[in-house]
Scaffold this active site. Structure first.
Site, PDB file in Angstrom:
ATOM      1  N   TYR A 261     -33.673  -5.970 124.411  1.00  0.00           N
ATOM      2  CA  TYR A 261     -33.173  -7.168 125.078  1.00  0.00           C
ATOM      3  C   TYR A 261     -34.139  -8.348 124.925  1.00  0.00           C
ATOM      4  O   TYR A 261     -33.725  -9.428 124.482  1.00  0.00           O
ATOM      5  CB  TYR A 261     -32.902  -6.879 126.560  1.00  0.00           C
ATOM      6  CG  TYR A 261     -31.493  -6.411 126.863  1.00  0.00           C
ATOM      7  CD1 TYR A 261     -30.744  -5.710 125.921  1.00  0.00           C
ATOM      8  CD2 TYR A 261     -30.909  -6.644 128.096  1.00  0.00           C
ATOM      9  CE1 TYR A 261     -29.466  -5.275 126.204  1.00  0.00           C
ATOM     10  CE2 TYR A 261     -29.619  -6.207 128.390  1.00  0.00           C
ATOM     11  CZ  TYR A 261     -28.908  -5.517 127.444  1.00  0.00           C
ATOM     12  OH  TYR A 261     -27.633  -5.088 127.730  1.00  0.00           O
TER      13      TYR A 261
ATOM     14  N   GLU B 172     -32.758 -15.106 119.460  1.00  0.00           N
ATOM     15  CA  GLU B 172     -31.656 -16.032 119.726  1.00  0.00           C
ATOM     16  C   GLU B 172     -32.174 -17.424 120.098  1.00  0.00           C
ATOM     17  O   GLU B 172     -31.679 -18.448 119.595  1.00  0.00           O
ATOM     18  CB  GLU B 172     -30.784 -15.483 120.848  1.00  0.00           C
ATOM     19  CG  GLU B 172     -30.007 -14.234 120.471  1.00  0.00           C
ATOM     20  CD  GLU B 172     -29.269 -13.641 121.652  1.00  0.00           C
ATOM     21  OE1 GLU B 172     -28.790 -14.417 122.501  1.00  0.00           O
ATOM     22  OE2 GLU B 172     -29.169 -12.398 121.738  1.00  0.00           O
TER      23      GLU B 172
END
Length: 228
Positions: free
Chosen positions: A151, A158
């Site tokens: 994560y 991102e």
């Protein structure tokens, strides 16, 4: 070990969806690894190798929101939407429109793709087998453990991708740059929600269980116990 059980139409569809999604992500993962082994740090051709497969397989995840809304799976539609939305923004809002090396040939892209692909290969295979009532503890454990590392890695990739896209977005329209910045600012609370959700699920699924008798999974890959 597999346990024989009848599979209804809904379950058969969900198995097919998860199997197809696994195949797509396995392709993206294998091609990324092969590219890196062949070219090392030269990332200039990475997007040409995996880009459109990545976009298409990630876009297919929109169906997960539909599954939640229709009650085909147990997860909430909001959680599915939060997970899918940010990725769609990345593939359609940065990777697809901006053909620039700082976006399509960056270490951030590698970090993002590897985090996504590993996560999804584990997740979709776990879901498909779970619907068939096939228990594989290794997959169960990885499903509820890898997120601790993947994560943060995925989110870092991102954010770096969106940051690299800001000048290109501004060249198209200032509002597009502002839109990307707004989404970037929303990452901390969304990450917190998803991260704590997974920690809760890990405790619920793995807490107090042994490798030979894991608790039943109750995530978005499981079909509801009813015929629709």
């Amino acid at each position: 070990m597999a346990k024989t059980k009848g599979v209804g139409a809904v379950e058969a569809y969900l198995v097919a969806y998860n199997a197809a999604s696994f195949a797509g992500w396995a392709y993206v993962l294998s091609q990324t690894v092969l590219y890196l082994s062949e070219h090392g740090t030269d990332l200039s051709g990475l997007f040409d190798r995996i880009g459109y497969a990545l976009i298409y397989v990630q876009t297919g995840a929109v169906l997960e929101v539909v599954h939640s809304l229709l009650g085909l799976v147990r997860s909430g539609a909001l959680t599915a939407l939060l997970q899918v939305y940010s990725r769609l923004l990345l593939v359609w809002g940065t990777l697809y429109p901006f053909d620039s090396p700082e976006i399509r040939a960056s270490p951030a892209l590698v970090l993002m793709v590897l985090a996504w692909a590993i996560t999804e290969c584990v997740r979709y295979s776990h879901y498909a087998l779970g619907i068939l009532n096939i228990e594989v503890y290794a997959l169960l454990y990885l499903r509820y453990t890898l997120f601790y590392v993947l994560y943060p890695a995925g989110v870092t990739g991102e954010l770096l991708e969106m940051w690299a896209a800001l000048p290109h977005a501004a060249a198209l329209h200032p509002a597009l740059r502002a839109f990307l910045l707004l989404n970037m600012s929303g990452y901390p609370p969304v990450l917190y929600k998803l991260y704590t959700h997974m920690i809760y699920q890990r405790r619920k699924v793995l807490g107090g269980s042994s490798p030979t008798t894991p608790k039943a999974s109750v995530d978005s890959g499981s079909a509801r116990k009813k015929k629709l």
